[in-house]
Design an enzyme around this catalytic site. Structure first.
Site, PDB file in Angstrom:
ATOM      1  N   HIS A   1     -60.924  52.327 -27.436  1.00 18.21           N
ATOM      2  CA  HIS A   1     -60.714  53.491 -28.308  1.00 18.21           C
ATOM      3  C   HIS A   1     -59.262  53.987 -28.204  1.00 18.21           C
ATOM      4  O   HIS A   1     -58.640  54.345 -29.204  1.00 18.21           O
ATOM      5  CB  HIS A   1     -61.621  54.647 -27.885  1.00 18.21           C
ATOM      6  CG  HIS A   1     -63.086  54.359 -27.936  1.00 18.21           C
ATOM      7  ND1 HIS A   1     -63.849  54.211 -26.808  1.00 18.21           N
ATOM      8  CD2 HIS A   1     -63.935  54.218 -28.988  1.00 18.21           C
ATOM      9  CE1 HIS A   1     -65.110  54.005 -27.150  1.00 18.21           C
ATOM     10  NE2 HIS A   1     -65.189  53.991 -28.472  1.00 18.21           N
TER      11      HIS A   1
ATOM     12  N   GLN B   1     -61.636  45.611 -34.156  1.00 19.65           N
ATOM     13  CA  GLN B   1     -62.195  44.310 -34.562  1.00 19.65           C
ATOM     14  C   GLN B   1     -63.386  43.918 -33.694  1.00 19.65           C
ATOM     15  O   GLN B   1     -64.086  42.967 -33.990  1.00 19.65           O
ATOM     16  CB  GLN B   1     -61.112  43.234 -34.504  1.00 19.65           C
ATOM     17  CG  GLN B   1     -60.094  43.415 -35.620  1.00 19.65           C
ATOM     18  CD  GLN B   1     -58.861  42.562 -35.444  1.00 19.65           C
ATOM     19  OE1 GLN B   1     -58.712  41.852 -34.441  1.00 19.65           O
ATOM     20  NE2 GLN B   1     -57.957  42.633 -36.398  1.00 19.65           N
TER      21      GLN B   1
END
Ligand code: AMP
Length: 282
Positions: free
Chosen positions: A37, A149
């Site tokens: 994150h 991704q």
């Protein structure tokens, strides 16, 4: 860094940036933040003047037997990490703030690419993601939005509805952040017992072995079967092992760039990972 819990409060906090036509970058998360994150936040920091991170465990993207109730909620720790990573505003709304108490009658359903991979295992999941991300886009109105991704199919779904619905922002995909042993970072890794945590890197190892086999000319079906066997032998229950083009179309043999996808359970914990494999230039 400010934390806002209401849509009104967030609008007020963002108003100076909007008036000054600053570039607003947005990172949606469900919290329990890790380096994956924080990489998204750092990317946002590079490209944008004002960085907003949302922390919201979205009930409508969880199935009835999934982990909505037990999903880790660690707001204070997240706030500390976000301040260090250069976030300007945390948006941490309640479920009521996001969904109100009147019934929601609108859905956002992306066809095609959601009828595959995680979409088959988790019915309604991507509709729930599309609805909450659209709501958050409308609330934050960012110029750029950043997604990992790690959730390759989710990123494709978001790119699709942003394009289909002319949502005026640019979606940026960020590579997968991994632990030193290769395990893709995930808030769900915290559910793993010490024993299963030691087994979990087998997912990434099997993807790297598969890449080598493909580059050495082993046929795709055999490579996929080898991954399944390796994971089953290591103690996983495999949900799927699949290959797709980078656009998530079927691919029968390694004759173009492609992505290998794994979803597998260790005990009650479902882990996903993927690896892009470049077709060697001739
Ligand atoms: P989540 O909190 O799991 O909903 O994830 C929020 C965002 O962080 C999504 O865009 C994820 O794809 C991204 N993300 C989660 N884990 C990773 C990781 N290991 N590497 C890169 N991005 C990640």
């Amino acid at each position: 860094m400010k934390t806002e819990t209401t849509i009104q409060g967030l609008s007020a906090s963002l108003s100076p940036a909007r008036t000054a036509r600053k570039m607003i970058g947005f990172v949606p998360t469900m919290g329990n933040l890790h380096e994956g994150h924080l990489n998204l936040v750092r990317e946002a920091r590079k490209l944008c003047d004002t960085v907003v991170v949302s922390i919201f465990v979205n009930p409508i993207q969880f199935g009835p037997n999934e982990d909505f109730d037990s999903y880790p909620r660690t707001l204070e720790q997240d706030q500390r990490l976000l301040a260090e990573a250069g976030c300007d505003i945390v948006f941490a709304p309640t479920v009521e703030q996001m969904y109100g108490n009147k019934p929601r009658l609108t859905n956002i359903s992306v066809g095609g690419i959601t009828n595959d991979l995680c979409g088959l295992q988790r019915p309604g999941h991507f509709d729930g993601v599309a609805v909450v991300v659209t709501k958050l886009f409308n609330i934050v109105q960012p110029n750029f939005a950043f997604f990992g991704q790690k959730d390759y199919q989710q990123l494709a779904v978001i790119r699709q509805f942003v394009r289909d619905l002319n949502i005026p922002l640019e979606v940026i995909g960020v590579p997968i952040a991994r632990a030193t042993d290769g395990l893709a970072l995930s808030s769900r890794n915290g559910y793993l017992s010490a024993e299963n945590r030691a087994i979990a890197p087998a997912i990434y190892q099997s993807l790297k072995v598969a890449e080598q086999q493909l580059l050495a000319g082993t046929v795709l079906s055999e490579v996929l079967q080898n991954i399944k066997s390796a994971l089953t032998d290591a103690g996983f229950v495999v949900d799927y092992v699949e290959a797709r083009t980078t656009e998530l179309q079927n691919i029968e043999q390694f004759d173009a760039d492609m992505v290998l996808f794994i979803a597998a359970k260790l005990g009650a914990t479902r882990l996903i990972d993927n690896l892009q494999v470049k077709y060697p230039a001739s």
